[in-house]
Design an enzyme around this catalytic site. Structure first.
Site, PDB file in Angstrom:
ATOM      1  CG  ASP A 770     -88.833  80.755  -7.478  1.00 34.85           C
ATOM      2  OD1 ASP A 770     -87.790  81.431  -7.432  1.00 34.85           O
ATOM      3  OD2 ASP A 770     -89.961  81.240  -7.280  1.00 34.85           O
ATOM      4  CE  LYS A 774     -90.182  83.355  -4.750  1.00 37.06           C
ATOM      5  NZ  LYS A 774     -91.402  83.676  -5.506  1.00 37.06           N
TER       6      LYS A 774
END
Length: 914
Positions: A770, A774
């Site tokens: 994750d 980003k």
């Protein structure tokens, strides 16, 4: 075929044109032709043979207007003129039944004006019924007899409900007399198979005669003196070649004065729609004739005002059938009403305004079914010097549309500077009888573009190609092109004149709704801006400009994809805030659809968000993404569409490009599109930059924190990004904020999972995937062209556990690896540091890194608590002390809040007040 005159002579019944007095009171000595026993002197009626010979055309049978039969020696009463007169006009709907005629009588009696002149139409549908009689008779369809009986019964039953005594007997006697005459006339038409225009006009005018007689009798029942007027004795008009008539005001005024001198009364009930030619032949005032009658009568007696009674509360800012939020306009200038009616608004026929403008007589449009509504006043504009607070939005009064048009484009270099080209073009158009709605020509004179009704475009194209055949063959004209399926949208407002910014606002609204404008026209008066758009875009365009000019709320159709934890939280926030957004910010967010992977809920007008879960269970259908998108976007009553993707599904994200290309805005916390293949990301961003379709994804990086917008603000203001470093995972922030002392790493992960901070499988968080996504998003936003594979994976999941069959198995075995993490923690503490899992974008080195790092205890990253995120921007402006953004970076509430913020930003871009 037998001529109509021959048919008349062979008809078993003679024609008596009787109105204005009872049959028994008519004197035969005053009927100069056709010696009939019951004849009143009303109209001269021409029956023309079809033979076409000179002799036939001169052989006509007439009955002449002789006026009301009163003693000629009686002293004449002069017609008073001025604002003591109040003119009312009641349409067919207003007098459509006995009950409604009584209501009209009450309105007349309650008007405290000194004098009242009331113009009435035929009862609802009666004029159509009368035309139908003519059509049946000349088609030799014997059902005209039963159709005439239906007309008789409609008026007989109405009279029985309304009248009694002598008034009832007199009216029924006249009604039967008229119907018998009509039956004879229609029989003659049946035999001849043809009706002249004057004959047709005479027949269809009976509806007005009957309604005027009944209404006058209703007023008299209340003990008030009232006369009824057959306006064919007063209104004289000259027919023109354009299926219109021009009133002869001088002659009409003389006849009105003469009529009034013999019929003085405080209340006059006059027939609408019908009139006579200078030769006393009956005719009509054509389309919207009763409104025109009222305006003419108002001008003839210089009335104080003319009130047009209808079934709507006034003039709307747009067609309420197309724009639900259309509002009633309090006032309109004559010019504004004229413009709006020309372009299809249901206001008044443009010709209705001409008579009253002459004498500055206001027209009031009111609703007979809602007497409390003040209506719309049409008059000369009130000139005020106090207009400092005037905004662009207040300058446009309303919008109107015309559908079913085609554009004709004549172009070629040979047109430039050649006198007479436009004359030749429009001469050819005139020759085929086509109506030009709008004209547009560039100053280069290279082309002339104009709009005509679609049903006429074929004839126009053929006429132009024939007329310019030589020029086309020689290449002086390059083409005569037809663009079908067009509509016109007109913005109207007298105060638009000489005011900068109106056109910019209009075209900005169209552009933001993804509407292409095909042609533009504006007269030098600047009261009107006209644009041509695709027919299928017309309602969407109307809705968009109406919303932008603050006549309605900024309305956005919303489709929610993925009603899971974040999606359902967003729906809850939308429900709680909807009323405030409507009332205070003019933003109307309508959730038109909610879809999950299995079930979807669709609505035509907007889902009730207080019960969407129950509705989805009761009325949900099998999920179909294509149908879902088509439904949400296909609602032409809402100009703007946004799809909110609350999933983490790459298959959903793969549709963004197509949605944006169709004019659908996209808002998402889904990272898959922006962190997927670089070429797809670049395509998306390029499309976003070159269109007015918006793609917002603030929540992909910092949930509700303004990370993307801060980065863009720095770049757009000319700052240069050197490095972006941050703790981007709320889950990993929580874990390392609580991983201290003697607490085992596995215990902290278990606690985080129980508190709901992790994904169902904590490996999804511990892998760092994750954070990598980003980082790649921020790297690309900073201008780096990196693939996700360019960022090394530094997973916190022990190598042996990455292949565990389930999350439960992973959690059971994780304590076996606590010692390794405890050693890292101890080493950091011995150095006076803390552990933090961070992502770094190094713009200078053009790299991205995701890893576990150590920071001094006085570093901002060491000061976090809970699941907070923190991001530091090091730039040329913020080099010595980075710009810090810190706050909650995980949780459904803040993520949904970030999405909601993007929705409101979209509304602001689309025209909502900021």
């Amino acid at each position: 075929m037998a001529s109509l005159s021959a048919a008349i002579s062979h008809s078993s019944s003679h024609v008596a044109l009787a109105h204005n007095t009872k049959p028994k009171k008519i004197h035969q000595s005053q009927c100069r032709t056709l010696p009939l026993p019951h004849r009143s002197p009303v109209c001269r009626l021409g029956f023309v043979s079809q033979g076409g010979s000179k002799e036939a055309s001169n052989t006509r049978v007439f009955t002449s207007v002789k006026g009301v039969l009163l003693d000629e020696s009686a002293e004449k009463v002069q017609l008073p003129k001025g604002d003591t007169w109040s003119v009312h006009k009641f349409g067919g709907t207003c007098v459509g039944s006995a009950e409604r005629i009584k209501s009209v009588g009450n309105i007349i009696l309650n008007d405290d004006s000194e004098r009242k002149l009331v113009v009435v139409s035929a009862m609802s549908k009666v004029t159509d019924m009368m035309y139908d009689l003519i059509n049946r008779a000349q088609s030799r369809d014997e059902s005209y007899i039963s159709a005439l009986d239906a007309v008789l019964e409609k008026h007989r039953s109405t009279a029985l409900d309304l009248l009694d005594g002598d008034d009832l007997g007199s009216f029924l006697s006249q009604l039967h007399h008229d119907v018998n005459n009509l039956k004879a006339m229609l029989r003659a038409i049946y035999i001849a198979g043809h009706a002249t225009e004057s004959f047709t006009d005479f027949v269809v005018g009976h509806g007005e005669l009957w309604s005027a007689q009944m209404l006058s009798a209703v007023v008299r029942k209340n003990g008030i003196d009232c006369k009824w007027m057959d306006t064919r004795e007063v209104l004289i008009v000259n027919p023109t070649s354009a299926d219109q008539v021009d009133p002869d005001y001088l002659e009409s005024e003389k006849r009105l004065e003469n009529w009034y001198s013999k019929n003085p009364s405080q209340i006059i009930i006059a027939t609408g729609f019908i009139a006579s030619t200078p030769q006393n032949i009956p005719t009509t005032l054509k389309r919207d004739g009763s409104d025109f009658s009222a305006a003419i009568m108002g001008a003839l007696c210089r009335a104080g005002q003319v009130t047009i009674w209808t079934d709507v509360d006034g003039v709307y800012s747009a067609d309420p059938r197309k724009v639900n939020e259309a509002v009633i306009l309090k006032t309109l200038s004559y010019q504004e009403a004229w413009e709006m009616s020309y372009f299809g608004a249901n206001v008044l026929h443009p010709r209705t305004i001409i008579p009253v403008m002459r004498y500055n007589i206001p027209i009031i449009i009111r609703n007979i079914f809602n007497l409390s509504a003040p209506g719309t006043k049409i008059c000369h504009p009130i000139i005020s010097d106090k207009e400092e607070n005037q905004t662009v939005e207040s300058l446009v009064k309303g919008f109107a549309t015309i559908d079913n048009l085609a554009l004709v484009n004549v172009e070629g270099t040979g047109m430039a500077g050649v006198p007479g080209t436009a004359h030749a073009i429009f001469g050819a158009v005139k020759d085929v009888g086509a109506n030009v709605i709008m004209i547009s020509q560039a100053s280069s004179e290279h082309s002339v573009c104009f709009a005509v009704p679609e049903k006429e475009v074929k004839a126009v194209a053929e006429a132009l190609k024939s007329r310019f055949r030589q020029a086309l063959d020689a290449g002086r004209l390059s083409q005569v092109a037809i663009i079908p399926n067009c509509s016109i949208l007109a913005a109207v407002g007298q105060k638009m004149a000489s005011t900068p910014g109106v056109s910019a606002t209009l075209f900005s609204a169209l552009a933001k709704a993804n509407i292409n404008v095909r042609a533009i026209a504006q007269g030098c008066s600047e009261f009107n801006i006209t644009v041509v758009v695709k027919r299928e875009d017309c309602i969407k365009a109307l809705k968009a400009v109406h919303s932008r000019f603050y006549l309605s709320r900024t309305t956005i159709a919303v489709g929610i994809i993925g009603p899971g934890l974040i999606g359902s939280t967003l729906l809850e926030q939308l429900k709680d805030q909807a009323a405030v957004l409507k009332e205070e910010f003019n933003i109307d967010l309508r959730v038109m659809g909610i879809t999950g992977s299995r079930t979807m809920l669709l609505s035509e007008s907007g889902i009730d968000l207080s019960s969407w879960k129950e509705l989805r269970k009761e009325k949900g259908e099998a999920a179909d993404l294509q149908k879902f998108v088509q439904h949400v976007h296909g609602n032409h009553f809402i100009p703007n569409t946004v799809l909110v993707d609350c999933t983490a599904d790459s298959a959903i994200a793969s549709n963004y490009y197509d949605w944006l290309r169709k004019g659908i805005h996209v808002i998402t916390p889904n990272k898959k599109a922006n962190s997927g293949p670089l070429d797809q990301y670049l395509k998306l961003r390029a499309l976003q930059r070159q269109s007015y379709t918006h793609y917002f994804y603030e929540a992909t990086v910092g949930a509700g924190l303004p990370i993307i917008s801060t980065l863009r603000g720095l770049l757009e203001t000319g700052d240069k990004i050197l490095q972006i470093e941050g703790i981007f995972s709320g889950t990993l922030s929580y874990i390392f904020n609580n991983f201290m002392g003697k607490v085992a790493f596995s215990e902290v992960v278990t606690k985080a999972k129980q508190a709901g901070f992790t994904e169902p499988d904590p490996r999804d968080d511990l892998s760092g995937a994750d954070v990598r996504r980003k980082v790649i998003i921020l790297a690309r936003e900073s201008g780096l062209k990196l693939e996700l594979s360019d960022i090394p994976e530094k997973s916190l999941v022990p190598e042996p556990l990455r292949a565990s069959a389930s999350a439960e198995e992973f959690m059971q075995k994780l304590p076996q690896f606590d010692q390794e993490m405890s050693k890292k923690l101890q080493d950091a503490e011995d150095a006076g540091e803390v552990l933090r899992y961070v992502g770094v974008v190094d713009v200078v080195k053009q790299t991205g890194v995701v890893e576990l790092r150590r920071y001094k205890k006085d570093h901002p990253f060491a000061q976090l608590s809970g699941s907070d995120n923190i991001i530091a921007f090091t730039t040329t402006r913020y080099q010595k002390q980075p710009l810090i953004v810190r706050g909650p970076g995980a949780g459904a509430q803040v993520t949904a809040g970030g999405i909601f913020s993007d929705i409101l930003r979209l509304a602001s871009y689309l025209g909502a007040p900021s």
